[in-house]
Design a protein around this motif. Sequence first.
Motif, PDB file in Angstrom:
ATOM      1  N   LYS A 186      -6.580 -15.072  -5.870  1.00  0.00           N
ATOM      2  CA  LYS A 186      -6.597 -15.562  -4.502  1.00  0.00           C
ATOM      3  C   LYS A 186      -6.400 -14.357  -3.589  1.00  0.00           C
ATOM      4  CE  LYS A 186      -5.834 -18.754  -1.099  1.00  0.00           C
ATOM      5  NZ  LYS A 186      -6.496 -20.034  -0.834  1.00  0.00           N
ATOM      6  N   ALA A 187      -7.278 -14.189  -2.592  1.00  0.00           N
ATOM      7  CA  ALA A 187      -7.173 -13.085  -1.645  1.00  0.00           C
ATOM      8  C   ALA A 187      -6.843 -13.645  -0.265  1.00  0.00           C
ATOM      9  CB  ALA A 187      -8.485 -12.304  -1.601  1.00  0.00           C
ATOM     10  N   VAL A 188      -5.744 -13.171   0.324  1.00  0.00           N
ATOM     11  CA  VAL A 188      -5.322 -13.635   1.651  1.00  0.00           C
ATOM     12  C   VAL A 188      -5.198 -12.428   2.576  1.00  0.00           C
ATOM     13  CG1 VAL A 188      -3.601 -14.878   2.993  1.00  0.00           C
ATOM     14  CG2 VAL A 188      -4.083 -15.581   0.638  1.00  0.00           C
ATOM     15  N   LEU A 189      -5.985 -12.412   3.634  1.00  0.00           N
ATOM     16  CA  LEU A 189      -5.928 -11.343   4.615  1.00  0.00           C
ATOM     17  C   LEU A 189      -5.004 -11.749   5.754  1.00  0.00           C
ATOM     18  CD1 LEU A 189      -7.007  -8.595   5.672  1.00  0.00           C
ATOM     19  CD2 LEU A 189      -8.746  -9.915   6.922  1.00  0.00           C
ATOM     20  N   TYR A 190      -3.970 -10.958   5.975  1.00  0.00           N
ATOM     21  CA  TYR A 190      -3.071 -11.150   7.113  1.00  0.00           C
ATOM     22  C   TYR A 190      -3.535 -10.214   8.221  1.00  0.00           C
ATOM     23  CZ  TYR A 190      -0.057 -13.776   3.970  1.00  0.00           C
ATOM     24  OH  TYR A 190       0.432 -14.715   3.089  1.00  0.00           O
ATOM     25  N   THR A 191      -3.969 -10.791   9.350  1.00  0.00           N
ATOM     26  CA  THR A 191      -4.546  -9.965  10.401  1.00  0.00           C
ATOM     27  C   THR A 191      -4.267 -10.599  11.758  1.00  0.00           C
ATOM     28  OG1 THR A 191      -6.569  -8.801  11.068  1.00  0.00           O
ATOM     29  CG2 THR A 191      -6.820 -11.071  10.269  1.00  0.00           C
ATOM     30  N   ALA A 192      -4.956 -10.107  12.783  1.00  0.00           N
ATOM     31  CA  ALA A 192      -4.787 -10.619  14.145  1.00  0.00           C
ATOM     32  C   ALA A 192      -6.135 -10.651  14.833  1.00  0.00           C
ATOM     33  CB  ALA A 192      -3.815  -9.747  14.927  1.00  0.00           C
ATOM     34  N   THR A 193      -6.322 -11.598  15.729  1.00  0.00           N
ATOM     35  CA  THR A 193      -7.599 -11.728  16.418  1.00  0.00           C
ATOM     36  C   THR A 193      -7.863 -10.582  17.379  1.00  0.00           C
ATOM     37  OG1 THR A 193      -6.575 -13.073  18.151  1.00  0.00           O
ATOM     38  CG2 THR A 193      -7.577 -14.240  16.288  1.00  0.00           C
ATOM     39  N   TRP A 194      -6.810  -9.885  17.792  1.00  0.00           N
ATOM     40  CA  TRP A 194      -6.926  -8.867  18.840  1.00  0.00           C
ATOM     41  C   TRP A 194      -6.868  -7.433  18.318  1.00  0.00           C
ATOM     42  CZ3 TRP A 194      -2.428  -6.459  17.864  1.00  0.00           C
ATOM     43  CH2 TRP A 194      -1.368  -7.236  17.367  1.00  0.00           C
ATOM     44  N   CYS A 195      -6.587  -7.235  17.040  1.00  0.00           N
ATOM     45  CA  CYS A 195      -6.287  -5.872  16.583  1.00  0.00           C
ATOM     46  C   CYS A 195      -7.497  -4.948  16.629  1.00  0.00           C
ATOM     47  CB  CYS A 195      -5.657  -5.875  15.194  1.00  0.00           C
ATOM     48  SG  CYS A 195      -6.732  -6.441  13.870  1.00  0.00           S
ATOM     49  N   ASP A 196      -8.713  -5.495  16.594  1.00  0.00           N
ATOM     50  CA  ASP A 196      -9.894  -4.624  16.612  1.00  0.00           C
ATOM     51  C   ASP A 196     -10.192  -4.068  17.997  1.00  0.00           C
ATOM     52  OD1 ASP A 196     -10.647  -7.441  17.153  1.00  0.00           O
ATOM     53  OD2 ASP A 196     -12.628  -6.557  17.490  1.00  0.00           O
ATOM     54  N   MET A 206      -6.298   2.122  13.537  1.00  0.00           N
ATOM     55  CA  MET A 206      -5.895   0.773  13.164  1.00  0.00           C
ATOM     56  C   MET A 206      -6.975  -0.237  13.539  1.00  0.00           C
ATOM     57  SD  MET A 206      -1.858   0.588  14.185  1.00  0.00           S
ATOM     58  CE  MET A 206      -0.648   1.725  13.470  1.00  0.00           C
ATOM     59  N   ALA A 207      -7.562  -0.052  14.709  1.00  0.00           N
ATOM     60  CA  ALA A 207      -8.610  -0.969  15.155  1.00  0.00           C
ATOM     61  C   ALA A 207      -9.802  -0.937  14.196  1.00  0.00           C
ATOM     62  CB  ALA A 207      -9.049  -0.595  16.570  1.00  0.00           C
ATOM     63  N   LYS A 208     -10.215   0.244  13.789  1.00  0.00           N
ATOM     64  CA  LYS A 208     -11.325   0.368  12.841  1.00  0.00           C
ATOM     65  C   LYS A 208     -10.962  -0.257  11.499  1.00  0.00           C
ATOM     66  CE  LYS A 208     -13.208   4.596  14.908  1.00  0.00           C
ATOM     67  NZ  LYS A 208     -13.487   6.036  14.709  1.00  0.00           N
ATOM     68  N   ASN A 209      -9.708  -0.102  11.116  1.00  0.00           N
ATOM     69  CA  ASN A 209      -9.253  -0.676   9.852  1.00  0.00           C
ATOM     70  C   ASN A 209      -9.320  -2.201   9.883  1.00  0.00           C
ATOM     71  OD1 ASN A 209      -8.275  -0.004   7.229  1.00  0.00           O
ATOM     72  ND2 ASN A 209      -6.225  -0.650   7.824  1.00  0.00           N
ATOM     73  N   CYS A 210      -9.024  -2.785  11.045  1.00  0.00           N
ATOM     74  CA  CYS A 210      -9.093  -4.236  11.186  1.00  0.00           C
ATOM     75  C   CYS A 210     -10.528  -4.734  11.016  1.00  0.00           C
ATOM     76  CB  CYS A 210      -8.557  -4.650  12.551  1.00  0.00           C
ATOM     77  SG  CYS A 210      -6.767  -4.496  12.740  1.00  0.00           S
ATOM     78  N   VAL A 211     -11.475  -4.014  11.596  1.00  0.00           N
ATOM     79  CA  VAL A 211     -12.879  -4.388  11.466  1.00  0.00           C
ATOM     80  C   VAL A 211     -13.320  -4.287  10.009  1.00  0.00           C
ATOM     81  CG1 VAL A 211     -15.244  -3.789  12.097  1.00  0.00           C
ATOM     82  CG2 VAL A 211     -13.417  -3.691  13.828  1.00  0.00           C
ATOM     83  N   ALA A 212     -12.964  -3.167   9.360  1.00  0.00           N
ATOM     84  CA  ALA A 212     -13.359  -2.956   7.966  1.00  0.00           C
ATOM     85  C   ALA A 212     -12.752  -4.007   7.053  1.00  0.00           C
ATOM     86  CB  ALA A 212     -12.930  -1.560   7.513  1.00  0.00           C
ATOM     87  N   ALA A 213     -11.518  -4.405   7.334  1.00  0.00           N
ATOM     88  CA  ALA A 213     -10.848  -5.405   6.499  1.00  0.00           C
ATOM     89  C   ALA A 213     -11.606  -6.721   6.509  1.00  0.00           C
ATOM     90  CB  ALA A 213      -9.414  -5.603   6.975  1.00  0.00           C
ATOM     91  N   GLN A 214     -11.994  -7.184   7.706  1.00  0.00           N
ATOM     92  CA  GLN A 214     -12.682  -8.468   7.776  1.00  0.00           C
ATOM     93  C   GLN A 214     -14.057  -8.402   7.123  1.00  0.00           C
ATOM     94  OE1 GLN A 214     -11.557 -11.659   8.713  1.00  0.00           O
ATOM     95  NE2 GLN A 214     -13.441 -11.912   7.524  1.00  0.00           N
ATOM     96  N   LYS A 215     -14.746  -7.280   7.275  1.00  0.00           N
ATOM     97  CA  LYS A 215     -16.050  -7.128   6.625  1.00  0.00           C
ATOM     98  C   LYS A 215     -15.906  -7.213   5.100  1.00  0.00           C
ATOM     99  CE  LYS A 215     -18.346  -4.415  10.232  1.00  0.00           C
ATOM    100  NZ  LYS A 215     -18.962  -3.100  10.576  1.00  0.00           N
ATOM    101  N   GLN A 216     -14.845  -6.605   4.575  1.00  0.00           N
ATOM    102  CA  GLN A 216     -14.649  -6.630   3.128  1.00  0.00           C
ATOM    103  C   GLN A 216     -14.193  -8.001   2.655  1.00  0.00           C
ATOM    104  OE1 GLN A 216     -13.082  -3.199   1.106  1.00  0.00           O
ATOM    105  NE2 GLN A 216     -13.230  -1.940   2.951  1.00  0.00           N
ATOM    106  N   MET A 217     -13.499  -8.734   3.506  1.00  0.00           N
ATOM    107  CA  MET A 217     -13.136 -10.104   3.142  1.00  0.00           C
ATOM    108  C   MET A 217     -14.381 -10.971   3.009  1.00  0.00           C
ATOM    109  SD  MET A 217     -10.007 -10.798   2.489  1.00  0.00           S
ATOM    110  CE  MET A 217      -9.860 -12.558   2.797  1.00  0.00           C
TER     111      MET A 217
END
Length: 295
Positions: A186-196, A206-217
């Motif tokens: 089970k993969a759970v991404l903890y993130t925020a709608t505004w971090c990107d 950090m903003a770029k990391n947020c974008v990359a995280a969602q793409k990989q999810m």
Amino acid sequence: MKSKYITLLWVFLCFSSSQHLLANESDLVLKNQQGELFELSSMVGKKPVYLKFWATWCKPCMQQMPHFQHAYEQYGDTIDMIAINIDLNDDPGAVAAVNKRFNLTMPIMTDHTGKVAQHYQFIGTPFHVLLDKTGKVIFQGHEADKALDNTLRLLSHDGMVAKPHLLDEGNKQAATALIIPEYGLKAVLYTATWCDWYLADTRPSMAKNCVAAQKQMNTLAKQGIDSEARISQLWTDQAAVDEYIEKFKVIHPVYIDHGNDLFIDNKVSSVPTLVIYKNGRIVNRISDFSSPVNL
């Protein structure tokens, strides 16, 4: 879209039972800059208390720091004050830099467990909480305005205020339960709608990391892995989640972590963080998405 989110930083606030919150609970513990633990109960109920929740990457927080320092210089003898860093995407070096930049002289502590913020049902920085000398919450707000100044002045006289100034109550929502399968991944991404976008200027990496995280999810979901995202309740409503889903073409479930209970239970102090569960247990945490996630 961004102007709508910025409005949320100030006005989208839903609290419940604020008038009955007392801070003299044994599990409300902060950490000072020396790494020592401080029990909030040792301060509350003796004289008025002013708690200011903030983050180093929060622009309005930085704008308000001179006001906070002035308030401490003016009322520090009659009102106990603490600058509480919320410990989300922050580190001691950044906190120390803010301290030096504004020549802050009040106690600076970190809500390292997130439980103090949770107790006061805070939903975004900057956040001001004032308690009278009995420990009752009598003020909540986000702006360093006349209402805050008037309450500080009244508290400095006899430690009490006749009429509380509290944010809207009610409409508190329960978080959707997180189901972890007994067997499998089970993969759970903890993130925020505004971090990107909100962190794009102050914390671009950090903003770029947020974008990359969602793409990989999205990639993990396409691979058939049981995946979902849990969104921090900070500055977020369902409309913000819907826009997030549309922007990133999210193909897995996304839920707001109302109360931030899951963030606290899983000790998530930075976004994005991907938590991997296997056979019902946490087996990995990933916070760097500069390379593909391989499960």
